[in-house]
Design a protein around this motif. Structure first.
Motif, PDB file in Angstrom:
ATOM      1  N   LEU A 264      41.909  46.993  30.666  1.00 53.03           N
ATOM      2  CA  LEU A 264      42.008  47.651  31.754  1.00 53.03           C
ATOM      3  C   LEU A 264      43.693  47.653  32.569  1.00 53.03           C
ATOM      4  CD1 LEU A 264      40.693  48.170  34.699  1.00 53.03           C
ATOM      5  CD2 LEU A 264      40.014  45.979  35.430  1.00 53.03           C
ATOM      6  N   TRP A 265      44.024  45.879  31.951  1.00 49.58           N
ATOM      7  CA  TRP A 265      45.353  45.562  32.298  1.00 49.58           C
ATOM      8  C   TRP A 265      46.243  46.607  31.717  1.00 49.58           C
ATOM      9  CZ3 TRP A 265      49.159  44.580  29.099  1.00 49.58           C
ATOM     10  CH2 TRP A 265      50.488  44.298  29.560  1.00 49.58           C
ATOM     11  N   LEU A 266      45.770  47.063  31.214  1.00 47.91           N
ATOM     12  CA  LEU A 266      47.232  48.170  29.773  1.00 47.91           C
ATOM     13  C   LEU A 266      46.657  49.663  30.733  1.00 47.91           C
ATOM     14  CD1 LEU A 266      48.736  48.409  28.173  1.00 47.91           C
ATOM     15  CD2 LEU A 266      47.346  49.475  26.606  1.00 47.91           C
ATOM     16  N   ALA A 267      45.663  49.974  31.582  1.00 42.53           N
ATOM     17  CA  ALA A 267      45.094  51.012  32.549  1.00 42.53           C
ATOM     18  C   ALA A 267      46.323  50.903  33.554  1.00 42.53           C
ATOM     19  CB  ALA A 267      44.060  51.080  31.826  1.00 42.53           C
ATOM     20  N   ARG A 296      49.270  32.651  30.664  1.00 42.65           N
ATOM     21  CA  ARG A 296      48.922  34.022  30.343  1.00 42.65           C
ATOM     22  C   ARG A 296      47.937  34.704  30.590  1.00 42.65           C
ATOM     23  NH1 ARG A 296      49.383  33.873  24.084  1.00 42.65           N
ATOM     24  NH2 ARG A 296      48.683  35.945  24.108  1.00 42.65           N
ATOM     25  N   LEU A 297      46.877  34.121  30.676  1.00 45.15           N
ATOM     26  CA  LEU A 297      45.254  34.904  31.366  1.00 45.15           C
ATOM     27  C   LEU A 297      45.438  34.935  33.054  1.00 45.15           C
ATOM     28  CD1 LEU A 297      42.640  35.143  30.766  1.00 45.15           C
ATOM     29  CD2 LEU A 297      41.896  32.665  30.884  1.00 45.15           C
ATOM     30  N   TYR A 298      46.051  33.707  33.901  1.00 47.25           N
ATOM     31  CA  TYR A 298      46.159  33.897  34.890  1.00 47.25           C
ATOM     32  C   TYR A 298      47.125  34.998  35.082  1.00 47.25           C
ATOM     33  CZ  TYR A 298      48.020  32.631  39.277  1.00 47.25           C
ATOM     34  OH  TYR A 298      48.416  32.541  40.719  1.00 47.25           O
ATOM     35  N   VAL A 302      46.518  38.055  37.614  1.00 48.88           N
ATOM     36  CA  VAL A 302      46.570  38.134  38.799  1.00 48.88           C
ATOM     37  C   VAL A 302      47.486  39.941  39.016  1.00 48.88           C
ATOM     38  CG1 VAL A 302      48.857  38.134  39.940  1.00 48.88           C
ATOM     39  CG2 VAL A 302      47.600  35.834  39.746  1.00 48.88           C
ATOM     40  N   GLU A 303      47.693  40.173  37.489  1.00 47.48           N
ATOM     41  CA  GLU A 303      48.709  41.402  37.751  1.00 47.48           C
ATOM     42  C   GLU A 303      47.042  42.794  37.576  1.00 47.48           C
ATOM     43  OE1 GLU A 303      50.178  40.991  33.831  1.00 47.48           O
ATOM     44  OE2 GLU A 303      52.278  39.907  34.717  1.00 47.48           O
ATOM     45  N   ILE A 304      45.976  42.191  37.245  1.00 45.83           N
ATOM     46  CA  ILE A 304      45.164  43.053  37.482  1.00 45.83           C
ATOM     47  C   ILE A 304      45.044  43.240  39.013  1.00 45.83           C
ATOM     48  CG2 ILE A 304      42.446  43.376  36.928  1.00 45.83           C
ATOM     49  CD1 ILE A 304      43.328  42.655  34.414  1.00 45.83           C
ATOM     50  N   ARG A 305      45.032  42.305  39.983  1.00 48.82           N
ATOM     51  CA  ARG A 305      44.695  42.321  41.273  1.00 48.82           C
ATOM     52  C   ARG A 305      45.728  43.300  42.167  1.00 48.82           C
ATOM     53  NH1 ARG A 305      39.155  42.695  42.015  1.00 48.82           N
ATOM     54  NH2 ARG A 305      38.248  40.937  41.856  1.00 48.82           N
ATOM     55  N   ASP A 306      47.202  43.252  40.991  1.00 43.43           N
ATOM     56  CA  ASP A 306      47.904  43.970  42.032  1.00 43.43           C
ATOM     57  C   ASP A 306      47.874  45.021  41.727  1.00 43.43           C
ATOM     58  OD1 ASP A 306      48.873  41.620  42.986  1.00 43.43           O
ATOM     59  OD2 ASP A 306      50.692  40.789  41.550  1.00 43.43           O
ATOM     60  N   GLY A 307      47.422  45.275  40.363  1.00 41.77           N
ATOM     61  CA  GLY A 307      47.235  47.311  40.379  1.00 41.77           C
ATOM     62  C   GLY A 307      46.502  47.932  40.412  1.00 41.77           C
ATOM     63  N   ARG A 308      44.954  46.914  41.107  1.00 40.32           N
ATOM     64  CA  ARG A 308      44.094  47.531  42.265  1.00 40.32           C
ATOM     65  C   ARG A 308      44.665  47.990  43.437  1.00 40.32           C
ATOM     66  NH1 ARG A 308      40.235  47.376  45.480  1.00 40.32           N
ATOM     67  NH2 ARG A 308      38.064  47.888  44.337  1.00 40.32           N
ATOM     68  N   LEU A 309      45.648  47.201  43.572  1.00 40.00           N
ATOM     69  CA  LEU A 309      46.087  47.108  45.040  1.00 40.00           C
ATOM     70  C   LEU A 309      46.959  48.764  44.888  1.00 40.00           C
ATOM     71  CD1 LEU A 309      46.335  45.800  48.204  1.00 40.00           C
ATOM     72  CD2 LEU A 309      48.244  44.633  47.161  1.00 40.00           C
ATOM     73  N   PHE A 380      34.366  38.711  35.987  1.00 37.54           N
ATOM     74  CA  PHE A 380      34.446  39.257  37.171  1.00 37.54           C
ATOM     75  C   PHE A 380      35.002  39.821  36.704  1.00 37.54           C
ATOM     76  CE2 PHE A 380      35.526  42.915  40.234  1.00 37.54           C
ATOM     77  CZ  PHE A 380      33.716  43.055  39.765  1.00 37.54           C
ATOM     78  N   LEU A 381      36.484  40.087  36.215  1.00 37.29           N
ATOM     79  CA  LEU A 381      37.200  40.894  35.760  1.00 37.29           C
ATOM     80  C   LEU A 381      36.655  41.345  34.505  1.00 37.29           C
ATOM     81  CD1 LEU A 381      40.393  40.075  38.126  1.00 37.29           C
ATOM     82  CD2 LEU A 381      39.171  41.932  38.683  1.00 37.29           C
ATOM     83  N   ALA A 382      36.980  40.629  33.144  1.00 35.39           N
ATOM     84  CA  ALA A 382      36.390  40.598  32.283  1.00 35.39           C
ATOM     85  C   ALA A 382      34.788  41.276  32.088  1.00 35.39           C
ATOM     86  CB  ALA A 382      35.880  39.035  31.477  1.00 35.39           C
ATOM     87  N   ARG A 383      33.833  41.580  32.880  1.00 34.08           N
ATOM     88  CA  ARG A 383      33.302  42.119  33.052  1.00 34.08           C
ATOM     89  C   ARG A 383      33.430  43.792  32.934  1.00 34.08           C
ATOM     90  NH1 ARG A 383      30.823  38.192  35.824  1.00 34.08           N
ATOM     91  NH2 ARG A 383      28.765  36.783  34.547  1.00 34.08           N
ATOM     92  N   VAL A 384      34.547  43.622  34.097  1.00 35.49           N
ATOM     93  CA  VAL A 384      34.752  44.993  35.188  1.00 35.49           C
ATOM     94  C   VAL A 384      35.589  45.773  33.258  1.00 35.49           C
ATOM     95  CG1 VAL A 384      36.613  46.580  35.943  1.00 35.49           C
ATOM     96  CG2 VAL A 384      34.703  44.007  36.835  1.00 35.49           C
TER      97      VAL A 384
END
Length: 405
Positions: A264-267, A296-298, A302-309, A380-384
């Motif tokens: 997800l992060w890579l996409a 690194r996990l934190y 954060v970067e996934i949330r920024d990517g969604r934003l 939650f994001l891990a499930r996503v």
């Protein structure tokens, strides 16, 4: 086999440690870059020194340079580099701030040691290029003086290393950190004991004083091996930020979660590279790097949330309603339902952005789902991410975006 492991084990471990560090090396900030340069300098100097002390390499160095036993001062000079790099690293870790530089007095001391050992080595009568240098020439004039000149530059660094390792050990609370510091402290003390022993050996040979040959053999064969293996391991082990009961299990869970988030992060990164402080590495290198997993996990969360934003203009609330209705029909509920819907909404938004479709009319965002704190949001994001990976593997190539259905 045992003798070969004793002789060639330290250089092999040193090169493995150095190559491993180089493989996972990446710069995050100037301060961390300084510490990594010190670690690489330390490991590289030790690897060169151990290699020069191996019998075949020792003799090859002398033959190549045309100077019998040239590997002896070369290996000692690289040990000086390693010792002072390790000392500076511990000073920097404890005090922080600006890069650690040697005072002019210490620089003069080290430079004097290098020049002194070089001059004394050239003046000493040691014509046979043989790795058994100490046994052959221990009684020769200037060999004891050579060793003393070497210790003038080395012992201050070793004593500082032992002191700093012990002080940091007393202050450390995390088990992984304490393990590293225990190995470092014991290893450095063993190295100091070896160099004191060697000075006494040369003294006894020079002035024909009694000194046990059995004790010398044991010290030469095993003390240096144990010492350098401990020091190498302390420098090579990952800095696991774990503590308390279930520390290993907790660390493994965080490491696994970090890997689960990667698709997800890579996409999201490919859609908006600005969300990440560092570019992605290969999946293999990421799996081989167990360091600083909490940080690194934190950052990944954060970067996934920024990517969604950043993707909000392409997240269609109408599409979300259709996706949710279909997921309910499939029998999904609770967290599974929210994660599956979020994964499909993000996948549809990424496809729309990639295809260059204009943002939808109406409210420019879909509902935001997640946890109430960092831990629950990470789960939650891990499930996503799992659902997103499953969606991508199930979707046929050339599939249409959710907005066109």
């Amino acid at each position: 086999m045992g003798e070969a492991a004793r002789v060639y084990g330290p250089p092999f471990l040193a090169w493995v440690a150095l190559i491993g560090r180089l493989a996972i090396y990446r710069v995050r900030d100037p301060a961390e870059d300084r510490s990594k340069r010190l670690v690489l300098t330390y490991l590289g100097a030790l690897a060169i020194s151990f290699t020069l002390q191996a019998p075949g390499c020792y003799e090859a160095a002398g033959d190549l340079l045309g100077i019998p036993n040239a590997a002896k001062p070369l290996s000692h000079w690289t040990v000086l580099v390693a010792a002072w790099a390790a000392r500076n690293l511990l000073v920097w870790m404890r005090e922080g701030g600006e890069p650690v530089r040697l005072s002019w007095r210490l620089r003069f001391l080290v430079a004097g040691s290098v020049v002194g050992t070089g001059v004394l080595f050239l003046l000493a009568d040691t014509p046979v290029n043989d790795v058994r240098y100490n046994a052959l020439y221990g009684a020769e004039p200037l060999v004891l003086e050579y060793w003393l000149a070497y210790l003038v530059g080395l012992m201050p660094a070793l004593l500082d290393l032992a002191r700093l390792s012990w002080v940091n050990l007393c202050d450390a609370e995390r088990p992984a950190v304490r393990l590293r510091l225990w190995m470092s402290t014991v290893g450095v003390v063993a190295i100091i004991a070896y160099h004191v022993h060697k000075g006494m050996f040369f003294l006894s040979r020079r002035f024909d004083l009694p000194y046990s040959n059995t004790f010398t053999a044991v010290m030469d064969k095993y003390l240096t091996l144990v010492a350098f293996v401990l020091v190498l391991l302390s420098a090579s082990l990952p800095r696991l930020r774990v503590s308390g009961d279930g520390a290993v299990a907790g660390w493994l869970h965080r490491f696994t979660t970090y890997q689960r988030l990667r698709p997800l992060w890579l996409a999201l990164y490919r859609a908006n590279p600005q969300i990440a402080l560092s570019p992605p590495r290969s999946a293999l290198l990421e799996r081989l790097d167990p360091r600083d997993i909490d940080l690194r996990l934190y950052r990944r969360v954060v970067e996934i949330r920024d990517g969604r934003l950043a993707l909000r203009p392409y997240l269609d609330p109408d599409a979300e309603a259709r996706i949710r209705a279909r997921a309910v029909e499939e029998g999904k509920t609770g967290h599974q339902l929210d994660a599956a819907v979020e994964a499909e909404v993000l996948a549809a938004g990424l496809r729309a952005r990639s295809a260059g479709e204009p943002p939808p009319n109406g409210p420019p965002h879909a509902a935001i789902h997640g946890g109430r704190d960092l831990d629950s949001d990470t789960e939650f994001l891990a499930r996503v991410a799992d659902a997103y990976a499953a969606t991508r593997s199930a979707r046929p190539r050339g599939g249409t975006s959710a907005r066109s259905r």
